[in-house]
Write a protein that holds these residues in place. Structure first.
Motif, PDB file in Angstrom:
ATOM      1  N   TYR A   1     -26.647 -26.642 -16.302  1.00 44.52           N
ATOM      2  CA  TYR A   1     -25.286 -26.150 -16.057  1.00 44.52           C
ATOM      3  C   TYR A   1     -25.229 -25.364 -14.754  1.00 44.52           C
ATOM      4  CZ  TYR A   1     -26.769 -21.459 -17.540  1.00 44.52           C
ATOM      5  OH  TYR A   1     -27.411 -20.250 -17.629  1.00 44.52           O
ATOM      6  N   LEU A   2     -24.040 -25.319 -14.201  1.00 44.79           N
ATOM      7  CA  LEU A   2     -23.739 -24.491 -13.035  1.00 44.79           C
ATOM      8  C   LEU A   2     -22.494 -23.690 -13.378  1.00 44.79           C
ATOM      9  CD1 LEU A   2     -24.138 -23.643 -10.071  1.00 44.79           C
ATOM     10  CD2 LEU A   2     -22.663 -25.577  -9.421  1.00 44.79           C
ATOM     11  N   MET A   3     -22.618 -22.355 -13.372  1.00 42.52           N
ATOM     12  CA  MET A   3     -21.508 -21.501 -13.787  1.00 42.52           C
ATOM     13  C   MET A   3     -21.089 -20.586 -12.641  1.00 42.52           C
ATOM     14  SD  MET A   3     -21.161 -19.245 -17.267  1.00 42.52           S
ATOM     15  CE  MET A   3     -22.492 -18.101 -16.929  1.00 42.52           C
ATOM     16  N   LEU A   4     -19.803 -20.594 -12.363  1.00 37.39           N
ATOM     17  CA  LEU A   4     -19.204 -19.723 -11.356  1.00 37.39           C
ATOM     18  C   LEU A   4     -18.353 -18.685 -12.083  1.00 37.39           C
ATOM     19  CD1 LEU A   4     -18.631 -19.165  -8.315  1.00 37.39           C
ATOM     20  CD2 LEU A   4     -16.673 -20.707  -8.526  1.00 37.39           C
ATOM     21  N   ASN A   5     -18.670 -17.410 -11.887  1.00 31.52           N
ATOM     22  CA  ASN A   5     -17.995 -16.333 -12.603  1.00 31.52           C
ATOM     23  C   ASN A   5     -17.368 -15.376 -11.593  1.00 31.52           C
ATOM     24  OD1 ASN A   5     -17.110 -14.593 -14.558  1.00 31.52           O
ATOM     25  ND2 ASN A   5     -19.127 -14.015 -15.308  1.00 31.52           N
ATOM     26  N   ILE A   6     -16.044 -15.397 -11.508  1.00 30.80           N
ATOM     27  CA  ILE A   6     -15.296 -14.561 -10.569  1.00 30.80           C
ATOM     28  C   ILE A   6     -14.509 -13.523 -11.359  1.00 30.80           C
ATOM     29  CG2 ILE A   6     -13.591 -14.557  -8.706  1.00 30.80           C
ATOM     30  CD1 ILE A   6     -14.198 -17.559  -8.351  1.00 30.80           C
ATOM     31  N   ARG A   7     -14.779 -12.242 -11.082  1.00 33.98           N
ATOM     32  CA  ARG A   7     -14.155 -11.158 -11.852  1.00 33.98           C
ATOM     33  C   ARG A   7     -13.565 -10.121 -10.897  1.00 33.98           C
ATOM     34  NH1 ARG A   7     -17.351 -10.369 -17.432  1.00 33.98           N
ATOM     35  NH2 ARG A   7     -15.316  -9.482 -17.843  1.00 33.98           N
ATOM     36  N   PRO A   8     -12.384 -10.365 -10.361  1.00 28.20           N
ATOM     37  CA  PRO A   8     -11.785  -9.409  -9.432  1.00 28.20           C
ATOM     38  C   PRO A   8     -11.220  -8.176 -10.143  1.00 28.20           C
ATOM     39  CG  PRO A   8     -10.274 -11.212  -9.838  1.00 28.20           C
ATOM     40  CD  PRO A   8     -11.549 -11.563 -10.552  1.00 28.20           C
ATOM     41  N   ASP A   9     -11.319  -7.041  -9.458  1.00 29.66           N
ATOM     42  CA  ASP A   9     -10.662  -5.810  -9.885  1.00 29.66           C
ATOM     43  C   ASP A   9      -9.468  -5.626  -8.954  1.00 29.66           C
ATOM     44  OD1 ASP A   9      -9.781  -3.265 -10.422  1.00 29.66           O
ATOM     45  OD2 ASP A   9     -11.784  -2.403 -10.583  1.00 29.66           O
ATOM     46  N   PHE A  10      -8.264  -5.836  -9.499  1.00 34.34           N
ATOM     47  CA  PHE A  10      -7.074  -5.903  -8.643  1.00 34.34           C
ATOM     48  C   PHE A  10      -6.719  -4.567  -8.019  1.00 34.34           C
ATOM     49  CE2 PHE A  10      -6.422  -9.460 -11.682  1.00 34.34           C
ATOM     50  CZ  PHE A  10      -6.482 -10.492 -10.760  1.00 34.34           C
ATOM     51  N   PHE A  11      -7.223  -3.464  -8.559  1.00 29.99           N
ATOM     52  CA  PHE A  11      -6.905  -2.147  -8.012  1.00 29.99           C
ATOM     53  C   PHE A  11      -8.058  -1.573  -7.188  1.00 29.99           C
ATOM     54  CE2 PHE A  11      -3.903  -1.435 -11.846  1.00 29.99           C
ATOM     55  CZ  PHE A  11      -2.950  -2.234 -11.240  1.00 29.99           C
ATOM     56  N   TYR A  12      -9.098  -2.381  -6.988  1.00 31.00           N
ATOM     57  CA  TYR A  12     -10.245  -1.887  -6.234  1.00 31.00           C
ATOM     58  C   TYR A  12      -9.899  -1.803  -4.750  1.00 31.00           C
ATOM     59  CZ  TYR A  12     -14.841  -1.818  -3.975  1.00 31.00           C
ATOM     60  OH  TYR A  12     -15.915  -1.504  -3.189  1.00 31.00           O
ATOM     61  N   THR A  13     -10.289  -0.700  -4.126  1.00 25.57           N
ATOM     62  CA  THR A  13     -10.082  -0.508  -2.689  1.00 25.57           C
ATOM     63  C   THR A  13     -11.437  -0.336  -2.017  1.00 25.57           C
ATOM     64  OG1 THR A  13      -7.964   0.587  -3.091  1.00 25.57           O
ATOM     65  CG2 THR A  13      -8.971   0.895  -0.924  1.00 25.57           C
ATOM     66  N   LYS A  14     -11.719  -1.186  -1.056  1.00 22.68           N
ATOM     67  CA  LYS A  14     -13.000  -1.133  -0.365  1.00 22.68           C
ATOM     68  C   LYS A  14     -13.104   0.153   0.442  1.00 22.68           C
ATOM     69  CE  LYS A  14     -16.065  -3.917   2.508  1.00 22.68           C
ATOM     70  NZ  LYS A  14     -16.215  -5.193   3.269  1.00 22.68           N
ATOM     71  N   PRO A  15     -14.218   0.912   0.249  1.00 22.31           N
ATOM     72  CA  PRO A  15     -14.369   2.165   1.015  1.00 22.31           C
ATOM     73  C   PRO A  15     -14.355   1.915   2.515  1.00 22.31           C
ATOM     74  CG  PRO A  15     -15.995   1.991  -0.758  1.00 22.31           C
ATOM     75  CD  PRO A  15     -15.332   0.652  -0.656  1.00 22.31           C
ATOM     76  N   VAL A  16     -13.706   2.795   3.227  1.00 16.19           N
ATOM     77  CA  VAL A  16     -13.620   2.683   4.688  1.00 16.19           C
ATOM     78  C   VAL A  16     -14.425   3.802   5.322  1.00 16.19           C
ATOM     79  CG1 VAL A  16     -12.091   2.664   6.697  1.00 16.19           C
ATOM     80  CG2 VAL A  16     -11.331   1.646   4.526  1.00 16.19           C
ATOM     81  N   ALA A  17     -15.331   3.435   6.210  1.00 16.40           N
ATOM     82  CA  ALA A  17     -16.166   4.427   6.885  1.00 16.40           C
ATOM     83  C   ALA A  17     -15.296   5.302   7.788  1.00 16.40           C
ATOM     84  CB  ALA A  17     -17.256   3.744   7.703  1.00 16.40           C
ATOM     85  N   ILE A  18     -15.532   6.595   7.721  1.00 16.13           N
ATOM     86  CA  ILE A  18     -14.778   7.544   8.537  1.00 16.13           C
ATOM     87  C   ILE A  18     -15.571   7.854   9.805  1.00 16.13           C
ATOM     88  CG2 ILE A  18     -13.772   9.852   8.634  1.00 16.13           C
ATOM     89  CD1 ILE A  18     -13.478   9.732   5.608  1.00 16.13           C
ATOM     90  N   LYS A  19     -14.958   7.593  10.926  1.00 16.33           N
ATOM     91  CA  LYS A  19     -15.619   7.855  12.201  1.00 16.33           C
ATOM     92  C   LYS A  19     -15.659   9.351  12.475  1.00 16.33           C
ATOM     93  CE  LYS A  19     -14.318   3.444  14.302  1.00 16.33           C
ATOM     94  NZ  LYS A  19     -13.636   2.783  15.460  1.00 16.33           N
ATOM     95  N   GLN A  20     -16.809   9.809  12.905  1.00 17.38           N
ATOM     96  CA  GLN A  20     -16.990  11.230  13.204  1.00 17.38           C
ATOM     97  C   GLN A  20     -16.490  11.559  14.611  1.00 17.38           C
ATOM     98  OE1 GLN A  20     -17.991  13.395  10.970  1.00 17.38           O
ATOM     99  NE2 GLN A  20     -18.282  11.789   9.416  1.00 17.38           N
TER     100      GLN A  20
END
Length: 514
Positions: free
Chosen positions: A495-514
């Motif tokens: 078998y080949l299984m593809l499992n996609i589980r998005p979190d619709f409220f997830y926000t990717k962290p953004v690096a803060i420039k110093q």
């Protein structure tokens, strides 16, 4: 009906998105799209000689909505399960719906030692969870959500959950009924998923009453169902009561389970006449239930660590007993025990194990049922990935002795490989009904190898590739199918299984420039 369910699902999604703008921390919304393409040549049962492999893709699509406020938690999982191509490109009103509510529950906090506004302090935490919900305990050996199946498993029940000085105490109850229609008398319950129509002895299809379950013969096994295990879900309990206890003592965890399931009594009956065709079956209109009690305990622990000289050792030991009466009213006395350990050294882990599920000695029967039924767990995880035992395809009446070795290699945080080996044998003697001169069949059933590659493509996407091979014996064929030399004894599955589980409220962290 199908249109209404789709409208309801969309409404839940839109409502969640609207509310989330106001209270981000209290709302959760995750999705899942899981496809599994399989090549089956003997999965679950040995294939007939000359049979060609089956190939298909199944798909699960689900939407999981959660809400938390103060002392209330609410959860809902809407799930759609189907096989690619199972439906026509354009469906009509006669087509059934495969969209269903997998979970819909609410949990109310009754006591919390950290909440100064609650005066009741007898427990560190006490809550009541009511509705359609999954149950997941220990290694899902006896009670689990059966997540490998696309449709999974859930229960309609009430669950009282308590914590006290490190002890987890769960009390669960369920009471099933077929209908709340006016005029319905009594509390008789017929097993779920019973067919509404079935062919009689003359080949004509007849309508089946709601309290009647067709069988393969006079008093025989239910039609299209496994006679040996409630795990096949062909015989849902009428009611159940459960007590689960657990506590950690350092690196060792103790857990105990007492599970009582009650099955509606029945009488042997038939529909029709000899001239026009007969349907044999069971009529579920008899007062009382047959009650079965399962109880036992499990110990798990850890010793050392992965970087030490001996490595980290994880171990497990368990023992369970079954008594009372089975769903057919026969006295039960059965057991299940086992132990295993695994040594992890760096990226590699290796460990053997052995377990026994008791069965009937059909050579010298004593009138009791000695087959241990592993309740409502996840057989796929424990008794081989090819699902030959304690699933919908049934299991050997002689029980099972399973000697195994499991290995795992973690290449990096996103990639790992597993290779398992099982040696299956009967736990008790089985009579050879095809050759009386032999007396009994050999206990050896076969060997199975299971290989898996698992890779995380990104935070929400996982790819799994699996291959299993089983080399069976005539004893396996006889125990599962009642024949010998009629099936291929070499079985393969990939078998080949593809499992996609998005979190619709997830926000990717953004690096803060110093």
């Amino acid at each position: 009906m199908k249109k209404l369910l789709h409208v309801q699902s969309c409404s839940v999604l839109l409502f969640a998105l609207l509310i989330s703008r106001i209270t981000h921390s209290q709302i959760s919304l995750q999705g899942q799209l899981r496809t599994r393409t399989e090549v089956r040549d003997g999965l679950g049962n040995l294939a007939k000689i000359g049979a060609k492999p089956a190939v298909f893709t199944s798909q699960r699509t689900s939407l999981n909505f959660g809400y938390k406020w103060d002392r209330l938690t609410f959860g809902m999982n809407v799930r759609d399960v189907r096989v690619w191509g199972q439906d026509a490109a354009s469906i009509n009103n006669a087509d059934g719906s495969k969209l269903f509510v997998h979970e819909a529950w609410a949990e109310i906090v009754l006591a919390n030692i950290a909440d100064t506004t609650i005066k009741f302090k007898a427990f560190d935490n006490l809550s009541l969870k009511v509705g359609r919900q999954e149950l997941i305990y220990d290694d899902v050996r006896l009670i689990g959500n059966l997540d490998w199946l696309q449709q999974g498993r859930r229960f309609d029940m009430a669950l009282l959950k308590a914590m006290k000085k490190g002890w987890q105490i769960d009390l669960g109850v369920a009471f099933n009924q077929n209908s709340d229609a006016f005029g319905r008398a009594g509390t008789f319950y017929t097993a779920g998923n019973a067919p509404t129509t079935v062919a009689n002895s003359k080949g004509a299809y007849v309508t089946i009453p709601s309290d009647f379950l067709p069988t393969s013969g006079k008093g025989g096994a239910p039609v299209l169902a496994s006679p040996l295990s409630t795990n096949g879900q062909n015989q849902m309990f009428k009611s159940m009561q459960m007590l689960y206890l657990s506590r950690k003592f350092g690196l060792t965890k103790f857990s105990g389970l007492v599970f009582k399931d009650d099955f509606q009594k029945y009488r042997i009956d038939s529909l029709g006449s000899t001239a026009n065709g007969v349907v044999y079956g069971r009529r579920y209109d008899v007062e009382g239930t047959n009650s079965r009690l399962t109880y036992g305990a499990m110990l798990t622990g850890l010793v050392g660590n992965a970087s030490s000289k001996l490595g980290k050792i994880a171990w497990q030991a368990f023992a369970y007993k079954q008594g009372g009466k089975n769903r057919d009213g026969q006295e039960v006395t059965a057991f299940h025990y086992g132990a295993n350990f695994s040594v992890q050294k760096g990226k590699f882990s290796f460990g053997p194990g052995y377990e026994v599920l008791s069965g009937n000695n059909t050579v010298s029967p004593d009138g009791k049922d000695h087959r241990f039924d592993p309740l409502y767990g996840t057989p796929h995880r424990h008794w081989g990935y090819m699902d030959y035992f304690y699933v919908g395809t049934g299991a050997a009446a002689g029980g099972l002795a399973n000697a195994f070795v499991k290995t795992k290699y973690v290449a990096n945080p996103n990639l790992y490989f597993t290779l398992d080996f099982h040696n299956f044998a009967l736990a008790n003697d089985m009579k050879n009904g095809l050759d009386a001169s032999v007396g009994k069949i050999a206990r050896q059933l076969g060997n199975e190898f299971d290989f898996i590659v698992n890779y995380n493509l990104n935070k929400f996407t996982n790819i799994e590739l699996g291959y299993s091979h089983l080399s069976g014996t005539n004893s396996l064929e006889y125990a599962k199918l009642g024949t010998m030399d009629k099936s291929k004894h070499s079985a393969n599955w990939a078998y080949l299984m593809l499992n996609i589980r998005p979190d619709f409220f997830y926000t990717k962290p953004v690096a803060i420039k110093q």
